[in-house]
Design an enzyme around this catalytic site. Structure first.
Site, mmCIF file in Angstrom:
data_model
loop_
_atom_site.group_PDB
_atom_site.id
_atom_site.type_symbol
_atom_site.label_atom_id
_atom_site.label_comp_id
_atom_site.label_asym_id
_atom_site.label_seq_id
_atom_site.Cartn_x
_atom_site.Cartn_y
_atom_site.Cartn_z
ATOM 1 N N TRP A 1 35.111 31.411 40.964
ATOM 2 C CA TRP A 1 36.548 31.354 40.638
ATOM 3 C C TRP A 1 37.089 30.258 41.552
ATOM 4 O O TRP A 1 37.137 30.404 42.773
ATOM 5 C CB TRP A 1 37.196 32.708 40.932
ATOM 6 C CG TRP A 1 38.612 32.804 40.493
ATOM 7 C CD1 TRP A 1 39.071 32.833 39.206
ATOM 8 C CD2 TRP A 1 39.768 32.892 41.329
ATOM 9 N NE1 TRP A 1 40.442 32.943 39.194
ATOM 10 C CE2 TRP A 1 40.906 32.981 40.476
ATOM 11 C CE3 TRP A 1 39.984 32.921 42.699
ATOM 12 C CZ2 TRP A 1 42.206 33.098 40.943
ATOM 13 C CZ3 TRP A 1 41.266 33.033 43.183
ATOM 14 C CH2 TRP A 1 42.365 33.101 42.319
ATOM 15 N N GLU B 1 56.411 46.625 36.547
ATOM 16 C CA GLU B 1 54.997 46.667 36.148
ATOM 17 C C GLU B 1 54.833 46.318 34.674
ATOM 18 O O GLU B 1 53.916 45.573 34.310
ATOM 19 C CB GLU B 1 54.409 48.038 36.441
ATOM 20 C CG GLU B 1 52.983 48.242 35.982
ATOM 21 C CD GLU B 1 51.993 47.246 36.594
ATOM 22 O OE1 GLU B 1 52.334 46.579 37.595
ATOM 23 O OE2 GLU B 1 50.882 47.098 36.050
ATOM 24 N N LYS C 1 52.476 43.276 33.336
ATOM 25 C CA LYS C 1 51.409 43.440 32.338
ATOM 26 C C LYS C 1 51.578 42.470 31.182
ATOM 27 O O LYS C 1 50.623 41.849 30.728
ATOM 28 C CB LYS C 1 51.412 44.875 31.795
ATOM 29 C CG LYS C 1 50.713 45.873 32.666
ATOM 30 C CD LYS C 1 49.226 45.639 32.678
ATOM 31 C CE LYS C 1 48.535 45.977 33.968
ATOM 32 N NZ LYS C 1 49.014 45.383 35.167
ATOM 33 N N ARG D 1 35.292 40.016 37.361
ATOM 34 C CA ARG D 1 35.932 39.527 38.597
ATOM 35 C C ARG D 1 36.640 38.208 38.358
ATOM 36 O O ARG D 1 37.370 37.717 39.202
ATOM 37 C CB ARG D 1 34.905 39.386 39.714
ATOM 38 C CG ARG D 1 34.228 40.699 40.103
ATOM 39 C CD ARG D 1 33.085 40.487 41.088
ATOM 40 N NE ARG D 1 33.548 39.948 42.340
ATOM 41 C CZ ARG D 1 34.089 40.684 43.324
ATOM 42 N NH1 ARG D 1 34.260 41.979 43.139
ATOM 43 N NH2 ARG D 1 34.475 40.143 44.450
ATOM 44 N N CYS E 1 35.048 35.438 42.954
ATOM 45 C CA CYS E 1 33.656 35.091 42.620
ATOM 46 C C CYS E 1 32.783 36.341 42.587
ATOM 47 O O CYS E 1 33.072 37.346 43.213
ATOM 48 C CB CYS E 1 33.093 34.155 43.689
ATOM 49 S SG CYS E 1 34.155 32.754 44.017
ATOM 50 N N ASN F 1 31.476 33.406 48.403
ATOM 51 C CA ASN F 1 32.775 33.868 47.924
ATOM 52 C C ASN F 1 33.694 33.833 49.136
ATOM 53 O O ASN F 1 33.346 34.329 50.189
ATOM 54 C CB ASN F 1 32.658 35.298 47.370
ATOM 55 C CG ASN F 1 34.015 35.855 46.947
ATOM 56 O OD1 ASN F 1 34.988 35.097 46.819
ATOM 57 N ND2 ASN F 1 34.091 37.161 46.737
ATOM 58 N N GLY F 2 34.870 33.201 48.992
ATOM 59 C CA GLY F 2 35.806 33.131 50.116
ATOM 60 C C GLY F 2 36.233 31.691 50.331
ATOM 61 O O GLY F 2 35.997 30.822 49.497
ATOM 62 N N GLU G 1 50.707 38.862 32.363
ATOM 63 C CA GLU G 1 49.317 38.522 32.695
ATOM 64 C C GLU G 1 48.392 38.682 31.500
ATOM 65 O O GLU G 1 47.294 38.126 31.496
ATOM 66 C CB GLU G 1 48.820 39.334 33.883
ATOM 67 C CG GLU G 1 48.801 40.829 33.730
ATOM 68 C CD GLU G 1 48.310 41.509 35.014
ATOM 69 O OE1 GLU G 1 47.721 40.859 35.876
ATOM 70 O OE2 GLU G 1 48.517 42.719 35.127
ATOM 71 N N HIS H 1 75.135 41.415 36.286
ATOM 72 C CA HIS H 1 75.397 40.502 37.417
ATOM 73 C C HIS H 1 74.711 39.160 37.233
ATOM 74 O O HIS H 1 74.281 38.540 38.194
ATOM 75 C CB HIS H 1 74.941 41.171 38.717
ATOM 76 C CG HIS H 1 75.660 42.454 39.005
ATOM 77 N ND1 HIS H 1 76.975 42.506 39.392
ATOM 78 C CD2 HIS H 1 75.253 43.741 38.880
ATOM 79 C CE1 HIS H 1 77.356 43.773 39.528
ATOM 80 N NE2 HIS H 1 76.323 44.543 39.230
ATOM 81 N N LYS I 1 40.048 39.741 39.550
ATOM 82 C CA LYS I 1 40.187 41.185 39.723
ATOM 83 C C LYS I 1 40.554 41.531 41.152
ATOM 84 O O LYS I 1 41.314 42.431 41.396
ATOM 85 C CB LYS I 1 38.887 41.902 39.351
ATOM 86 C CG LYS I 1 38.986 43.417 39.416
ATOM 87 C CD LYS I 1 40.036 43.941 38.461
ATOM 88 C CE LYS I 1 40.247 45.427 38.579
ATOM 89 N NZ LYS I 1 41.401 45.901 37.797
#
Ligand code: AGP
Length: 629
Positions: free
Chosen positions: A75, A507, A511, A27, A2, A101-102, A514, A530, A624
């Site tokens: 969010w 990574e 990327k 965010r 948020c 926020n939280g 997402e 394997h 974010k």
């Protein structure tokens, strides 16, 4: 996560709050709202979806010059992203509204207690519970102070408040603190009330909240960009502190003792331009293309002749082992650094996913250094792991990109990556800068242990990288476009890497996932035989990293194994090497190819996502900074 902003000052607050929320869009959010005082009447406007929806509603209903307002981009954690769950939430009696926020972890228990007292709830959020808890505490104090509790928004109610605003302020602060002591979990919370029409209260626990100090105007916000056009002078609140702001000033107090707390004022070095798009289509593209400068900035002050200087760590002993703890992209950076820390500093390294580590009852080693990596410095799991180790008396070092963030302030020492604000939700330049700091750390400890290693050669390569990358980026971008358009059909992708390329493969896959929402898996090249190779078919291509190192021959064999099963491969390799493959992507020769391969893969994912019409800077469901568990 948020976005929060609160304003007291001399300007029309509502447009300022709306603009501030726009600068916090990165965010991640799915609804938004704001509150203001119109002749001491509490007005709240909220909307689902993007801020443009809120802007329309504000334009229709709020022609106001109110000099005080709070705003929020949500969010969703508790309850669907619909208007009734959007913040601000007000108390039943209308005596206050909050944004938050939280997560209030004991919200159900508190909600039951309030319901038993006759409170009703119109949303599914924990925030509405908190709003009514504060109002309930205030009512109790008002009664105790022999004040009648007036009907909500009645003329007497407001008149009474205006006659004795300071007394109400003291009671409001007590109620605010008393309620927050009962709330368990994480919060950055901002309160607005017609009872204290000149003031805003704000507090934090394990969620970012900072204060901007202007001239005759004060701000509270989740992050600096919210108020950067107005001031760069910032106070970072610590956990269990609250702040009272008005147009006339501010005071920071301890939530438990209510004693004033002296706080350092920081001056933010970068300006809004640093957080603007600079003509690029997306923040992400800007942040990828500015990585040569990021490499340069990350080295500033850290190289003297052929030695590495990290004065932040000089007071800490050289560790016998290092435990790296992080999430997501930061975890991938940490995993990558294991190779160099063990090669150059001969220090054994364990790399942990923070959310796994903190609940595993881990056994830490004697003289182990805890290294937490976090771009935002606010990731709940990483912060939780840091606190767990710190409580056990271990030295902790944070590698962060945000000045004054929780990790930066709670670790024994902090190495800032100096990458500038990273606005796009998907992390790009932050990882590259983390890799620079981690490589410097390996060299730094190698030097402190007086080990012989090719430090001078590696430092030369590192110093040359900004120029090499600057020159390579335009071609990289063209190649990325070419392959993205050619492979947009893929339903899944393997990213294959070996040695220092393995973490990069993880990574690269993250990327692509997402940004383009195409499933992708990072895999150790040597692991394909394997089991995973069973998945290979013409619609399941691979992106293979083939660096010019001791693994090149084996990687080439792995690529051939994939190709022999009709698997298509994009092979990223260095000039001067070759392998039998149609789609070859050459990058320049360097002893540190990871610093070129990473931007190449970032561009590939960016071009794929842009080609597929995805929301590049704010991918669905992502935030974010994940400040909740
Ligand atoms: C990066 O692209 C992701 N959005 C995410 O994995 C991120 O790296 C992770 O949440 C950790 O964030 P931090 O570095 O701010 O702690």
């Amino acid at each position: 996560m948020c976005g929060i902003i609160g304003y007291c000052g001399h300007r029309p607050a509502v447009p300022l709050v709306l603009e501030g929320l726009k600068r916090l869009e990165y965010r991640g959010y799915d609804s938004a709202g704001l509150a203001f005082l119109q002749v001491s009447r509490l007005e709240i406007i909220r909307s689902e979806g993007k801020l443009s929806n809120l802007e329309e509603k504000v334009a229709e209903t709020a022609n106001t010059f109110a000099p005080i307002s709070i705003g929020h981009t949500r969010w969703a954690t508790h309850g669907l992203p619909v208007e009734k769950n959007a913040h601000p939430h007000k108390s039943n009696n209308g005596s206050l509204a909050i944004v938050h926020n939280g997560i209030i972890e004991n919200f159900q228990e508190l909600k039951d207690e309030l319901a038993a007292k006759g409170y009703v709830f119109y949303s599914e959020t924990d925030t509405e519970v908190l709003a009514n808890l504060i109002a309930d505490e205030l009512d109790i104090l008002l009664v105790q102070a022999h004040q009648k509790t007036f009907a909500q928004n009645s003329p007497e109610y407001v008149q009474n408040a205006q006659n004795s605003p300071l007394q109400y302020l003291e009671l409001a602060e007590k109620a605010f603190a008393s309620a927050l002591k009962k709330a368990h979990g994480a919060y950055a919370v901002v309160l607005l009330s017609p009872l204290i029409p000149q003031h805003i209260l704000a507090a934090r626990l394990s969620a970012p909240l900072l204060m901007g100090i202007g001239i005759g105007e004060y701000f509270v916000a989740s992050d600096v960009p919210a108020f950067l056009p107005y001031t760069r002078d910032v106070i970072f609140l610590d956990d269990r502190e609250y702040v009272v702001i008005s147009a006339g000033g501010y005071s920071v107090k301890n939530l438990f003792s209510a004693e004033c707390v002296q706080k350092e004022v920081h001056h933010i070095p970068w300006d809004l331009q640093g957080a603007a798009k600079d003509g690029y289509k997306h923040f992400m593209l800007k942040e990828i293309m500015e990585q040569p400068k990021v490499l340069q900035d990350c080295l500033v002050g850290r190289l003297q002749n052929d030695s590495v200087c990290l004065p932040e760590l000089d007071a800490l002993p050289v560790p016998d082992s290092i435990r790296i703890i992080a999430c997501g992209t930061s975890y991938n950076a940490g995993l990558w650094s294991q190779y160099y820390l063990e090669q150059f500093a001969k220090i054994p390294v364990t790399v942990e996913i923070a959310s796994e580590f903190r609940y595993r009852k881990p056994i830490l080693n004697k003289n182990e250094l805890i290294l937490v990596i976090s771009q935002s410095g606010e990731t709940a799991d990483t912060l939780g792991a840091l606190r767990l180790c710190r409580e056990q008396g271990y030295p902790t070092v944070g590698i962060c990109n945000v000045l004054g963030s929780s990790v930066a302030r709670e670790a024994s020492a902090c190495l800032y990556t100096q990458a500038g604000p990273e606005i796009s939700v998907a992390s790009t330049k932050a990882m590259l800068s983390q890799m620079v700091v981690l490589l410097l750390l390996a060299l730094y400890y190698g030097q402190r242990k007086q080990l012989s290693a090719p430090y001078a050669e590696i430092l030369q390569e590192l110093k040359a990288l900004p120029g090499v990358l600057e020159k390579a980026l335009p071609t990289m971008r063209e190649k990325a476009k070419h392959f993205a358009y050619q492979y947009a059909f893929a339903r899944s992708f393997f990213y294959l890497g070996r040695g220092t390329a393995y973490a990069l493969a993880l990574e690269g896959a993250l990327k692509l996932k997402e940004l383009s929402y195409i499933h992708a898996e990072g895999y150790a090249t040597g692991e394909m035989k394997h089991g995973p190779i069973a998945l290979i078919d013409p619609e399941f291509p691979s992106f293979a990293l083939a660096f010019d190192d001791e693994n090149f021959g084996k990687v080439r064999s792995g690529i051939l194994e994939v190709k022999s099963r009709q698997g298509r491969v994009i092979a990223l390799l260095q000039e001067g090497t070759s392998l039998e493959n149609d789609d070859l992507w050459y990058i320049p020769q360097t002893k540190l190819p990871e610093f070129l391969a990473l931007p190449a893969m970032q561009l590939f994912s960016y071009e794929m996502a842009d080609y597929l019409g995805k929301d590049v800077d704010q991918p669905r469901n992502l935030a974010k900074s994940v400040t909740v568990e």
